[in-house]
Design a protein around this motif. Structure first.
Motif, short mmCIF file in Angstrom:
data_model
loop_
_atom_site.label_atom_id
_atom_site.label_comp_id
_atom_site.label_asym_id
_atom_site.label_seq_id
_atom_site.Cartn_x
_atom_site.Cartn_y
_atom_site.Cartn_z
N ASP B 90 32.92 6.44 38.34
CA ASP B 90 31.81 7.28 37.87
C ASP B 90 32.13 8.77 37.80
O ASP B 90 31.24 9.60 37.95
CB ASP B 90 30.59 7.10 38.80
CG ASP B 90 30.23 5.64 38.95
OD1 ASP B 90 30.24 4.94 37.93
OD2 ASP B 90 29.96 5.20 40.08
N LEU B 91 33.36 9.08 37.54
CA LEU B 91 33.71 10.49 37.55
C LEU B 91 33.12 11.26 36.37
O LEU B 91 32.68 12.39 36.51
CB LEU B 91 35.24 10.65 37.58
CG LEU B 91 35.75 12.06 37.78
CD1 LEU B 91 35.12 12.73 39.00
CD2 LEU B 91 37.26 12.08 37.92
N LEU B 94 29.67 12.07 37.10
CA LEU B 94 29.62 13.07 38.15
C LEU B 94 29.95 14.46 37.63
O LEU B 94 29.29 15.45 37.96
CB LEU B 94 30.64 12.66 39.21
CG LEU B 94 30.47 13.31 40.56
CD1 LEU B 94 30.82 12.31 41.63
CD2 LEU B 94 31.36 14.53 40.67
N LEU B 95 30.96 14.54 36.78
CA LEU B 95 31.34 15.84 36.22
C LEU B 95 30.25 16.38 35.31
O LEU B 95 29.95 17.57 35.32
CB LEU B 95 32.65 15.71 35.44
CG LEU B 95 33.90 15.44 36.28
CD1 LEU B 95 35.10 15.15 35.39
CD2 LEU B 95 34.21 16.62 37.19
N LYS B 98 27.58 17.68 37.52
CA LYS B 98 27.93 18.92 38.22
C LYS B 98 28.01 20.11 37.26
O LYS B 98 27.75 21.25 37.66
CB LYS B 98 29.28 18.75 38.93
CG LYS B 98 29.19 17.96 40.22
CD LYS B 98 30.26 18.43 41.20
CE LYS B 98 29.97 17.96 42.62
NZ LYS B 98 30.57 18.84 43.62
N THR B 99 28.45 19.87 36.04
CA THR B 99 28.61 20.99 35.12
C THR B 99 27.41 21.16 34.19
O THR B 99 27.24 22.22 33.59
CB THR B 99 29.84 20.77 34.21
OG1 THR B 99 29.64 19.57 33.45
CG2 THR B 99 31.11 20.64 35.01
N ILE B 101 27.23 19.71 31.40
CA ILE B 101 27.77 19.67 30.05
C ILE B 101 28.07 18.24 29.65
O ILE B 101 28.59 17.46 30.45
CB ILE B 101 29.07 20.50 29.98
CG1 ILE B 101 28.77 21.97 30.24
CG2 ILE B 101 29.76 20.32 28.63
CD1 ILE B 101 30.00 22.81 30.42
N LEU B 103 30.25 15.63 28.09
CA LEU B 103 31.68 15.58 27.85
C LEU B 103 32.06 14.51 26.84
O LEU B 103 31.45 13.45 26.79
CB LEU B 103 32.42 15.30 29.16
CG LEU B 103 32.18 16.30 30.30
CD1 LEU B 103 32.94 15.86 31.53
CD2 LEU B 103 32.60 17.70 29.87
#
Lengths: 124, 124
Positions: B90-91, B94-95, B98-99, B101, B103
DNA sequence: ATAAATGCAAAGCCTTTGCTAATCT
DNA sequence: AGATTAGCAAAGGCTTTGCATTTAT
């Protein structure tokens, strides 16, 4: 540390990061610093080996060099190729926790469509 | 899809990933498949543009090509240079969280000292 | 005096490209 | 036939290196 090495380091520190060797070379020239490409490459290599700057590898592009800051992550626009810094808090710890591996470091480059490019696409 | 393209794709799928163009070329030859380097590069380019395989950029090394799996992360030994797959669950989500944005994707390469190299260092 | 760094030019590695011939639909 | 792809050879981009010279310690 030689004058040229100091100049090269200054160029990187003064810039917003992500310079290619070519760009470092040109910025040196703009500043009236006389250097050769060989020296630029040699010093970028030395500085990054010593951990004073950071080498960033991006698919299909020449290496970029960065000053070292808290922000260790990059975000790259798939359309215009612009690279920006972005900070993801506590990521190293999080990765170590999730993988159970003690890391030296990591390189993360996220890919997105930047707002400008998104806007351009919308207009079409 | 031409015979050669299929062969190249097979080589990547059959391998444990992370092959350079050179290695793909050699594995083709081992299998008795006749290809030229130009064809290897052309097809690796086409296959990765089409999202069928993945191009991985690593500092100081030629590009590597990977089959596409759940594991989208790599871990690289700073001593011996070995590259392995590793999955961080689940990165992407997660990113993004956190951001803030959205992706397209991301490239993550973690750097560590692999158990073998750690052992070697301990012995010294 | 010794060691390190520069500049130049040449080489090196990895990758792409122009073109012709072959192969597929 | 028309379109795609392969193979070859040549070029291209990025980076490194050998060597003589200069600069710093």
């Amino acid at each position: 540390m030689s004058k040229q090495r100091k100049d090269i380091l200054n160029v990187i520190n003064e810039s917003k990061g992500h310079l290619t060797a070519e760009e470092v070379f040109m910025k040196c020239k703009e500043k009236g610093v006389s250097v050769s490409m060989a020296t630029v490459y040699r010093n970028l290599g030395i500085l990054s080996e010593q951990g004073i700057i950071r080498r960033v590898s991006i698919i299909g592009q020449p290496d970029h060099y960065d000053k070292i800051l808290n922000a260790h992550e990059h975000i790259f626009c798939d359309r215009c190729g612009k690279i920006q810094d972005i900070h993801v808090a506590d990521l190293k710890e999080l990765l170590e926790e999730k993988t159970g591996i003690q890391l030296q470091s990591y390189d993360l480059c996220m890919r997105y469509i930047c707002p400008e490019c998104k806007e351009k696409e919308r207009q079409r």
